[in-house]
Design an enzyme around this catalytic site. Structure first.
Site, PDB file in Angstrom:
ATOM      1  N   ASP A  89       0.830  -1.204   0.000  1.00  0.00           N
ATOM      2  CA  ASP A  89       0.000   0.000   0.000  1.00  0.00           C
ATOM      3  C   ASP A  89       0.868   1.260   0.000  1.00  0.00           C
ATOM      4  O   ASP A  89       1.828   1.370   0.771  1.00  0.00           O
ATOM      5  CB  ASP A  89      -0.881   0.035   1.247  1.00  0.00           C
ATOM      6  CG  ASP A  89      -1.761  -1.199   1.399  1.00  0.00           C
ATOM      7  OD1 ASP A  89      -1.313  -2.309   1.055  1.00  0.00           O
ATOM      8  OD2 ASP A  89      -2.891  -1.046   1.876  1.00  0.00           O
ATOM      9  N   HIS A  91      -0.982   4.567  -0.649  1.00  0.00           N
ATOM     10  CA  HIS A  91      -1.961   5.543  -0.162  1.00  0.00           C
ATOM     11  C   HIS A  91      -1.548   6.999  -0.419  1.00  0.00           C
ATOM     12  O   HIS A  91      -1.504   7.811   0.502  1.00  0.00           O
ATOM     13  CB  HIS A  91      -2.226   5.328   1.326  1.00  0.00           C
ATOM     14  CG  HIS A  91      -3.159   4.177   1.596  1.00  0.00           C
ATOM     15  ND1 HIS A  91      -4.442   4.129   1.093  1.00  0.00           N
ATOM     16  CD2 HIS A  91      -2.988   3.020   2.280  1.00  0.00           C
ATOM     17  CE1 HIS A  91      -5.017   3.000   1.467  1.00  0.00           C
ATOM     18  NE2 HIS A  91      -4.158   2.299   2.186  1.00  0.00           N
ATOM     19  N   ASP A 128      -4.165  -0.286  -3.383  1.00  0.00           N
ATOM     20  CA  ASP A 128      -4.261   0.862  -2.475  1.00  0.00           C
ATOM     21  C   ASP A 128      -3.194   1.911  -2.793  1.00  0.00           C
ATOM     22  O   ASP A 128      -2.383   2.292  -1.946  1.00  0.00           O
ATOM     23  CB  ASP A 128      -4.190   0.416  -1.010  1.00  0.00           C
ATOM     24  CG  ASP A 128      -5.535  -0.105  -0.511  1.00  0.00           C
ATOM     25  OD1 ASP A 128      -6.412  -0.393  -1.349  1.00  0.00           O
ATOM     26  OD2 ASP A 128      -5.705  -0.238   0.721  1.00  0.00           O
ATOM     27  N   ASN A 160      -8.691  -2.628  -2.192  1.00  0.00           N
ATOM     28  CA  ASN A 160     -10.053  -2.252  -1.819  1.00  0.00           C
ATOM     29  C   ASN A 160     -10.312  -0.757  -1.982  1.00  0.00           C
ATOM     30  O   ASN A 160     -11.464  -0.336  -2.129  1.00  0.00           O
ATOM     31  CB  ASN A 160     -10.360  -2.692  -0.382  1.00  0.00           C
ATOM     32  CG  ASN A 160      -9.473  -2.023   0.649  1.00  0.00           C
ATOM     33  OD1 ASN A 160      -8.250  -2.177   0.622  1.00  0.00           O
ATOM     34  ND2 ASN A 160     -10.058  -1.291   1.573  1.00  0.00           N
ATOM     35  N   HIS A 161      -9.266   0.063  -1.992  1.00  0.00           N
ATOM     36  CA  HIS A 161      -9.473   1.501  -2.195  1.00  0.00           C
ATOM     37  C   HIS A 161      -9.643   1.868  -3.663  1.00  0.00           C
ATOM     38  O   HIS A 161     -10.021   3.001  -3.965  1.00  0.00           O
ATOM     39  CB  HIS A 161      -8.339   2.307  -1.556  1.00  0.00           C
ATOM     40  CG  HIS A 161      -8.504   2.475  -0.085  1.00  0.00           C
ATOM     41  ND1 HIS A 161      -8.982   3.624   0.500  1.00  0.00           N
ATOM     42  CD2 HIS A 161      -8.287   1.611   0.935  1.00  0.00           C
ATOM     43  CE1 HIS A 161      -9.048   3.481   1.806  1.00  0.00           C
ATOM     44  NE2 HIS A 161      -8.621   2.253   2.096  1.00  0.00           N
ATOM     45  N   HIS A 213      -4.199  -8.223  -2.800  1.00  0.00           N
ATOM     46  CA  HIS A 213      -4.242  -7.129  -1.832  1.00  0.00           C
ATOM     47  C   HIS A 213      -4.680  -7.608  -0.455  1.00  0.00           C
ATOM     48  O   HIS A 213      -4.038  -7.313   0.547  1.00  0.00           O
ATOM     49  CB  HIS A 213      -5.187  -6.020  -2.302  1.00  0.00           C
ATOM     50  CG  HIS A 213      -5.264  -4.882  -1.318  1.00  0.00           C
ATOM     51  ND1 HIS A 213      -4.212  -4.018  -1.118  1.00  0.00           N
ATOM     52  CD2 HIS A 213      -6.229  -4.508  -0.442  1.00  0.00           C
ATOM     53  CE1 HIS A 213      -4.532  -3.140  -0.175  1.00  0.00           C
ATOM     54  NE2 HIS A 213      -5.756  -3.427   0.251  1.00  0.00           N
ATOM     55  N   HIS A 290      -2.698  -4.484   2.573  1.00  0.00           N
ATOM     56  CA  HIS A 290      -3.984  -4.256   3.236  1.00  0.00           C
ATOM     57  C   HIS A 290      -3.902  -3.848   4.694  1.00  0.00           C
ATOM     58  O   HIS A 290      -4.862  -3.282   5.225  1.00  0.00           O
ATOM     59  CB  HIS A 290      -4.833  -5.515   3.086  1.00  0.00           C
ATOM     60  CG  HIS A 290      -6.309  -5.339   3.299  1.00  0.00           C
ATOM     61  ND1 HIS A 290      -7.000  -4.213   2.883  1.00  0.00           N
ATOM     62  CD2 HIS A 290      -7.244  -6.169   3.853  1.00  0.00           C
ATOM     63  CE1 HIS A 290      -8.284  -4.362   3.186  1.00  0.00           C
ATOM     64  NE2 HIS A 290      -8.453  -5.540   3.772  1.00  0.00           N
TER      65      HIS A 290
END
Length: 373
Positions: A89, A91, A128, A160-161, A213, A290
């Protein structure tokens, strides 16, 4: 004898690490690749590590469209050879993406200077890319650009994002609205999310390391099960296996599977469930993201599963490390660590309803709590 995976490996197209030409891809895609190769070099200049790149609306739309075409052609389970770098991730922490590339830069012997890391390795991204950090557009646009120019060296999995309901709430839409006029922001938000619906959900490295993920699923009995997930996948919750690949978490001490009460979606899985899936699929390791890990990575079930989280200094109050996983050509694994910012976690920009989102991504491998049924 060794069991064989129940799917047919797809023949790989030839890839390369040199600036592409238009001869094999058609003149339109060839010209786009030449443009994007130069565009990547501009975007990855270190001066943009904490500053917004001056993107043009039409340039981003062009990149999204080209990336979407490639995702549409890819299976839901993609294949990558070793050696390879696995990135967790990010982000929206663009500085950390640039730091990852810097890990793998190589000195040029003849012309001098440094050959950038995005030219020296194959990469698998676990998803993500966006939300919470302040430069989600940079992270996503550079990754899409690299996918277009080097489609067989960059494998971008969906997290999931990369779902409209999530990135509308946790920062991506807000960043687009801050940086573009409202009508353009809405269009980009829609087109990015449409491209996300075609992204692969898993990658297998060398037929033995499965990457995703989230994690495994009670619906996962063969690699063919992943290949059979239909695209476009607009609502991952409508497909139980897809949802678990994007959302599930390991739990120490658990037997089998149980509802993931922490996230309110998908499942927790125990060591025995992991062992069963790895045996069925003839895997040596599972690699997933995740969850934030204070050291950047964390093993589960005797090194058979590893969680990778690449965004360092993720929360203002926690100076966590980030990490990436390197798989050598001999299939040895090691880690590169991204140290926290000086003075702790440092300044952080959160957009969206992050207080709630922090409750759902606290990053700890849960032990069984008998009070939670």
């Amino acid at each position: 004898g060794a069991k064989k995976n129940k799917y047919t490996p797809r023949k790989k197209k030839s890839g390369g690490e040199t600036p592409p030409t238009g001869s094999s891809e058609g003149s339109l895609r060839g010209r786009s690749k030449k443009f994007l190769y130069k565009y990547i070099k501009k975007q990855t200049d270190s001066k943009w590590k904490d500053n917004y790149f001056p993107y043009k609306y039409n340039d981003i739309r062009r990149i999204i469209g080209l990336a979407k075409q490639i995702f549409q052609e890819e299976p839901t389970l993609v294949e990558c050879g070793a050696p390879a770098v696995v990135v967790g991730d990010l982000h929206g922490q663009y500085q950390d993406l640039l730091r990852v590339f810097n890990f793998f830069g190589v000195k040029r012997r003849k012309e001098g200077g440094i050959k950038p890391g995005w030219l020296t390795q194959k990469y698998v991204f676990l998803g993500d890319y966006i939300d919470r950090g302040k430069q989600s557009i940079e992270v996503m646009t550079v990754c899409f650009s690299l996918k277009v120019v080097f489609p067989n060296c960059f494998f971008l999995l969906r997290g999931n994002h990369e779902t409209k309901a999530i990135n509308k709430q946790y920062g991506f839409m807000q960043e687009l609205e801050e940086r573009f006029p409202k009508d353009q922001a809405d269009k980009l938000f829609s087109e990015f999310n449409e491209a996300f619906t075609y992204m692969p959900l898993a990658c297998i490295i060398g037929n033995s390391i499965l990457c995703m993920h989230g994690g495994i699923s009670p619906k996962l009995s063969s690699l063919q099960d992943i290949l059979d997930i239909p695209k476009p996948l607009v609502d991952p919750n409508a497909n139980e296996l897809a949802c678990d690949l994007m959302w599930s978490d390991p739990m120490i001490g658990l037997k089998g599977y149980k509802e993931n009460a922490v996230r309110g979606v998908s499942v927790h899985f125990g060591e025995d469930a992991l062992e069963e899936v790895m045996d069925k699929l003839n895997l040596h390791m599972v690699v997933r993201g995740h969850q934030m890990m204070m050291n950047g990575f964390n093993f589960f079930h005797s090194h058979k599963l590893v969680t990778i989280f690449s965004a360092a200094s993720y929360y203002p109050e926690r100076a966590n490390r980030g990490a990436v996983l390197f798989v050598s050509k001999e299939f040895r694994v090691g880690f590169k660590i991204l140290v926290p910012s000086k003075g702790g976690a440092g300044k952080k920009v959160f957009r969206g309803d992050h207080e709630i989102s922090n409750d759902y991504d606290d990053g700890h491998v849960k032990k069984v709590d008998e009070d939670i049924k």
